[in-house]
Design a protein around this motif. Structure first.
Motif, PDB file in Angstrom:
ATOM      1  N   THR A   1      -6.971   0.370  -2.588  1.00  0.00           N
ATOM      2  CA  THR A   1      -7.540   0.698  -3.898  1.00  0.00           C
ATOM      3  C   THR A   1      -9.057   0.791  -3.847  1.00  0.00           C
ATOM      4  OG1 THR A   1      -7.507  -1.666  -4.483  1.00  0.00           O
ATOM      5  CG2 THR A   1      -5.606  -0.329  -5.143  1.00  0.00           C
ATOM      6  N   GLY A   2      -9.623   1.505  -4.811  1.00  0.00           N
ATOM      7  CA  GLY A   2     -11.069   1.707  -4.841  1.00  0.00           C
ATOM      8  C   GLY A   2     -11.838   0.415  -4.971  1.00  0.00           C
ATOM      9  N   ILE A   3     -11.334  -0.489  -5.805  1.00  0.00           N
ATOM     10  CA  ILE A   3     -11.923  -1.825  -5.970  1.00  0.00           C
ATOM     11  C   ILE A   3     -10.850  -2.842  -5.620  1.00  0.00           C
ATOM     12  CG2 ILE A   3     -12.932  -3.498  -7.572  1.00  0.00           C
ATOM     13  CD1 ILE A   3     -13.925  -1.160  -9.260  1.00  0.00           C
ATOM     14  N   SER A   4     -11.213  -3.852  -4.857  1.00  0.00           N
ATOM     15  CA  SER A   4     -10.254  -4.898  -4.493  1.00  0.00           C
ATOM     16  C   SER A   4     -10.825  -6.251  -4.894  1.00  0.00           C
ATOM     17  CB  SER A   4      -9.964  -4.866  -2.992  1.00  0.00           C
ATOM     18  OG  SER A   4     -11.157  -4.977  -2.235  1.00  0.00           O
ATOM     19  N   VAL A   5      -9.965  -7.059  -5.528  1.00  0.00           N
ATOM     20  CA  VAL A   5     -10.405  -8.370  -6.013  1.00  0.00           C
ATOM     21  C   VAL A   5      -9.545  -9.465  -5.397  1.00  0.00           C
ATOM     22  CG1 VAL A   5     -10.728  -9.845  -8.032  1.00  0.00           C
ATOM     23  CG2 VAL A   5     -11.168  -7.379  -8.203  1.00  0.00           C
ATOM     24  N   ALA A   6     -10.189 -10.440  -4.781  1.00  0.00           N
ATOM     25  CA  ALA A   6      -9.492 -11.610  -4.248  1.00  0.00           C
ATOM     26  C   ALA A   6      -9.660 -12.758  -5.230  1.00  0.00           C
ATOM     27  CB  ALA A   6     -10.061 -12.009  -2.888  1.00  0.00           C
ATOM     28  N   MET A   7      -8.575 -13.474  -5.452  1.00  0.00           N
ATOM     29  CA  MET A   7      -8.641 -14.637  -6.336  1.00  0.00           C
ATOM     30  C   MET A   7      -9.393 -15.774  -5.645  1.00  0.00           C
ATOM     31  SD  MET A   7      -7.096 -13.323  -8.859  1.00  0.00           S
ATOM     32  CE  MET A   7      -6.913 -14.728  -9.973  1.00  0.00           C
ATOM     33  N   GLY A   8     -10.046 -16.614  -6.437  1.00  0.00           N
ATOM     34  CA  GLY A   8     -10.786 -17.740  -5.870  1.00  0.00           C
ATOM     35  C   GLY A   8      -9.915 -18.696  -5.094  1.00  0.00           C
ATOM     36  N   ASN A   9      -8.630 -18.722  -5.421  1.00  0.00           N
ATOM     37  CA  ASN A   9      -7.670 -19.572  -4.711  1.00  0.00           C
ATOM     38  C   ASN A   9      -7.024 -18.856  -3.533  1.00  0.00           C
ATOM     39  OD1 ASN A   9      -6.538 -18.385  -7.400  1.00  0.00           O
ATOM     40  ND2 ASN A   9      -4.778 -18.419  -6.025  1.00  0.00           N
ATOM     41  N   GLY A  10      -7.501 -17.660  -3.210  1.00  0.00           N
ATOM     42  CA  GLY A  10      -6.896 -16.856  -2.157  1.00  0.00           C
ATOM     43  C   GLY A  10      -7.226 -17.326  -0.756  1.00  0.00           C
ATOM     44  N   ALA A  11      -6.502 -16.758   0.210  1.00  0.00           N
ATOM     45  CA  ALA A  11      -6.733 -17.060   1.627  1.00  0.00           C
ATOM     46  C   ALA A  11      -8.094 -16.523   2.057  1.00  0.00           C
ATOM     47  CB  ALA A  11      -5.624 -16.439   2.470  1.00  0.00           C
ATOM     48  N   ASP A  12      -8.684 -17.152   3.069  1.00  0.00           N
ATOM     49  CA  ASP A  12     -10.022 -16.775   3.518  1.00  0.00           C
ATOM     50  C   ASP A  12     -10.080 -15.319   3.978  1.00  0.00           C
ATOM     51  OD1 ASP A  12     -11.003 -19.275   2.949  1.00  0.00           O
ATOM     52  OD2 ASP A  12     -10.853 -20.021   5.004  1.00  0.00           O
ATOM     53  N   ASN A  13      -9.034 -14.837   4.698  1.00  0.00           N
ATOM     54  CA  ASN A  13      -9.080 -13.458   5.183  1.00  0.00           C
ATOM     55  C   ASN A  13      -8.944 -12.459   4.044  1.00  0.00           C
ATOM     56  OD1 ASN A  13      -6.366 -14.176   4.809  1.00  0.00           O
ATOM     57  ND2 ASN A  13      -5.644 -12.884   6.493  1.00  0.00           N
ATOM     58  N   VAL A  14      -8.293 -12.857   2.962  1.00  0.00           N
ATOM     59  CA  VAL A  14      -8.195 -11.996   1.779  1.00  0.00           C
ATOM     60  C   VAL A  14      -9.562 -11.906   1.097  1.00  0.00           C
ATOM     61  CG1 VAL A  14      -7.096 -11.694  -0.474  1.00  0.00           C
ATOM     62  CG2 VAL A  14      -5.763 -12.543   1.462  1.00  0.00           C
TER      63      VAL A  14
ATOM     64  N   ALA B   1       0.826  -1.211   0.000  1.00  0.00           N
ATOM     65  CA  ALA B   1       0.000   0.000   0.000  1.00  0.00           C
ATOM     66  C   ALA B   1       0.858   1.258   0.000  1.00  0.00           C
ATOM     67  CB  ALA B   1      -0.932  -0.001   1.206  1.00  0.00           C
ATOM     68  N   ALA B   2       1.910   1.271   0.814  1.00  0.00           N
ATOM     69  CA  ALA B   2       2.771   2.452   0.892  1.00  0.00           C
ATOM     70  C   ALA B   2       3.428   2.732  -0.453  1.00  0.00           C
ATOM     71  CB  ALA B   2       3.834   2.243   1.967  1.00  0.00           C
TER      72      ALA B   2
ATOM     73  N   ALA C   1      -2.979 -13.325  -1.126  1.00  0.00           N
ATOM     74  CA  ALA C   1      -2.288 -13.730   0.095  1.00  0.00           C
ATOM     75  C   ALA C   1      -2.218 -12.600   1.121  1.00  0.00           C
ATOM     76  CB  ALA C   1      -0.873 -14.217  -0.250  1.00  0.00           C
ATOM     77  N   GLN C   2      -1.693 -12.947   2.288  1.00  0.00           N
ATOM     78  CA  GLN C   2      -1.631 -11.999   3.407  1.00  0.00           C
ATOM     79  C   GLN C   2      -0.888 -10.721   3.045  1.00  0.00           C
ATOM     80  OE1 GLN C   2      -0.430 -13.670   7.209  1.00  0.00           O
ATOM     81  NE2 GLN C   2       0.614 -11.784   7.761  1.00  0.00           N
ATOM     82  N   ASN C   3       0.174 -10.841   2.256  1.00  0.00           N
ATOM     83  CA  ASN C   3       0.931  -9.636   1.925  1.00  0.00           C
ATOM     84  C   ASN C   3       0.213  -8.745   0.911  1.00  0.00           C
ATOM     85  OD1 ASN C   3       1.355 -11.353  -0.269  1.00  0.00           O
ATOM     86  ND2 ASN C   3       3.492 -10.745  -0.546  1.00  0.00           N
ATOM     87  N   ASP C   4      -1.000  -9.139   0.511  1.00  0.00           N
ATOM     88  CA  ASP C   4      -1.817  -8.301  -0.374  1.00  0.00           C
ATOM     89  C   ASP C   4      -2.879  -7.513   0.392  1.00  0.00           C
ATOM     90  OD1 ASP C   4      -0.586  -9.260  -2.777  1.00  0.00           O
ATOM     91  OD2 ASP C   4      -1.780 -11.085  -2.616  1.00  0.00           O
ATOM     92  N   LEU C   5      -3.055  -7.793   1.672  1.00  0.00           N
ATOM     93  CA  LEU C   5      -4.162  -7.208   2.426  1.00  0.00           C
ATOM     94  C   LEU C   5      -4.145  -5.683   2.423  1.00  0.00           C
ATOM     95  CD1 LEU C   5      -4.323  -9.658   5.481  1.00  0.00           C
ATOM     96  CD2 LEU C   5      -6.019  -9.419   3.654  1.00  0.00           C
ATOM     97  N   ASP C   6      -2.976  -5.082   2.696  1.00  0.00           N
ATOM     98  CA  ASP C   6      -2.946  -3.617   2.760  1.00  0.00           C
ATOM     99  C   ASP C   6      -3.193  -3.003   1.389  1.00  0.00           C
ATOM    100  OD1 ASP C   6      -0.446  -4.336   1.732  1.00  0.00           O
ATOM    101  OD2 ASP C   6       0.632  -2.752   2.786  1.00  0.00           O
TER     102      ASP C   6
ATOM    103  N   PRO D   1      -6.613   7.164  -5.155  1.00  0.00           N
ATOM    104  CA  PRO D   1      -6.755   5.723  -4.897  1.00  0.00           C
ATOM    105  C   PRO D   1      -8.134   5.165  -5.238  1.00  0.00           C
ATOM    106  CG  PRO D   1      -5.553   6.754  -3.111  1.00  0.00           C
ATOM    107  CD  PRO D   1      -6.052   7.876  -3.990  1.00  0.00           C
ATOM    108  N   LYS D   2      -9.174   6.001  -5.154  1.00  0.00           N
ATOM    109  CA  LYS D   2     -10.527   5.505  -5.449  1.00  0.00           C
ATOM    110  C   LYS D   2     -10.683   5.134  -6.923  1.00  0.00           C
ATOM    111  CE  LYS D   2     -12.710  10.047  -6.139  1.00  0.00           C
ATOM    112  NZ  LYS D   2     -12.820   9.911  -7.602  1.00  0.00           N
ATOM    113  N   ASP D   3      -9.760   5.622  -7.757  1.00  0.00           N
ATOM    114  CA  ASP D   3      -9.822   5.332  -9.190  1.00  0.00           C
ATOM    115  C   ASP D   3      -8.886   4.188  -9.576  1.00  0.00           C
ATOM    116  OD1 ASP D   3     -11.660   7.422  -9.674  1.00  0.00           O
ATOM    117  OD2 ASP D   3     -10.031   8.879  -9.773  1.00  0.00           O
ATOM    118  N   THR D   4      -8.717   3.237  -8.659  1.00  0.00           N
ATOM    119  CA  THR D   4      -7.791   2.126  -8.905  1.00  0.00           C
ATOM    120  C   THR D   4      -8.440   0.791  -8.533  1.00  0.00           C
ATOM    121  OG1 THR D   4      -6.807   2.224  -6.692  1.00  0.00           O
ATOM    122  CG2 THR D   4      -5.814   3.620  -8.395  1.00  0.00           C
ATOM    123  N   ILE D   5      -7.844  -0.277  -9.044  1.00  0.00           N
ATOM    124  CA  ILE D   5      -8.286  -1.634  -8.732  1.00  0.00           C
ATOM    125  C   ILE D   5      -7.054  -2.483  -8.454  1.00  0.00           C
ATOM    126  CG2 ILE D   5      -8.284  -2.327 -11.176  1.00  0.00           C
ATOM    127  CD1 ILE D   5     -10.666  -4.175 -10.547  1.00  0.00           C
ATOM    128  N   SER D   6      -7.179  -3.438  -7.522  1.00  0.00           N
ATOM    129  CA  SER D   6      -6.056  -4.327  -7.212  1.00  0.00           C
ATOM    130  C   SER D   6      -6.538  -5.769  -7.125  1.00  0.00           C
ATOM    131  CB  SER D   6      -5.371  -3.921  -5.903  1.00  0.00           C
ATOM    132  OG  SER D   6      -6.256  -4.048  -4.809  1.00  0.00           O
TER     133      SER D   6
END
Length: 258
Positions: A219-232, A186-187, A209-214, A200-205
């Motif tokens: 980003t304005g839109i956040s997408v987790a992969m179907g194979n991702g961790a539950d907390n993601v 994120a930083a 995994a855990q290192n993707d959480l921040d 940032p509201k005009d972005t998507i990520s």
């Protein structure tokens, strides 16, 4: 209106089942750039390693947020750096003394480890990455270090003293990154967005995994992969299909971006 898109590599663009980036993901990144949307890789890997990955050949992007945001470089020459505090390097060196644990240091010139052991070999094999060179970790006291990787389970790392300048991000059961407390994907992303004048509201990520959480929280839109961790998945705006079933492309279609 989406103006920039950020993509994790391992488990998001790069499938570890096939060790390839799918044609649909390649098409998605190409179409985003054709529409004038800036495309960035956001990975825990070093930028030079990403540029050399055979599986990433032919993919063109506008910049790379590497080492979990600690070293960012863009095609127009913009560079952002956030090195590890020397006090924390000393803490890790002292902790490793007399143990059989493996640790990797990463500077701008490359990556090096204190030793090879079965845990390191297992982890590197899981991400289809060759074993790094062995060198004296005290080299990290001469050149800025952007990330430290300790090849340990949580149980094995229980004795690691707290570090006031660093935080831990786990990406494998047998390995985790130590990065500056002020750092993270994120930083790095916020510094890049500031450079381009993008909100940032005009972005998507995209991440898994855990290192993707921040990153996903930024980003304005956040997408987790179907194979991702539950907390993601719980954090993301949307959960797409997995990396082996066109997850990136399907999400971009879902949001009407493609």
């Amino acid at each position: 209106m989406i103006k920039a898109a950020f993509f994790d590599i391992d488990g998001t663009l790069l499938s570890h089942n096939t060790n390839t980036v799918s044609e649909s993901s390649r098409l998605a990144l190409r179409q985003l750039r054709e529409k004038g949307i800036l495309v960035f890789l956001a990975s825990g890997r070093q930028h030079t390693v990403l540029q050399q990955l055979e599986s990433m050949k032919g993919i063109e992007v506008d910049g790379i947020i590497s080492l979990n945001g600690q070293y960012c470089c863009c095609n127009d020459g913009f560079v952002y750096e956030c090195p590890v505090h020397e006090e924390d390097i000393h803490t890790v060196l002292d902790f490793l003394e007399g143990t059989g644990h493996a640790c990797m240091f990463i500077d701008r010139f490359g990556m090096f480890v204190n030793r090879h052991n079965p845990r390191l070999e297992e982890v590197q094999a899981s991400i289809h990455t060759p074993l790094p060179l062995i060198d004296d970790l005290r080299r990290g006291l001469r050149n800025p270090i952007y990330q430290m990787i300790l090849y340990m389970t949580d149980e094995e790392a229980a004795g690691l003293p707290p570090m006031k300048h660093c935080k831990k991000t786990r990406w494998h059961n047998g390995a985790f990154d130590l990065i500056p407390a002020s750092g993270g994907k994120a930083a790095g992303i916020l510094e890049v967005l500031k450079h381009y004048g993008i909100d940032p509201k005009d972005t998507i990520s995209f991440g898994d995994a855990q290192n993707d959480l921040d990153m996903l929280q930024t980003t304005g839109i956040s997408v987790a992969m179907g194979n991702g961790a539950d907390n993601v998945k719980a954090l993301a705006s949307y959960v797409t299909t997995d990396v082996d079933h066109d997850g990136v492309y399907n999400a971009l279609v879902h949001f009407g971006i493609l």
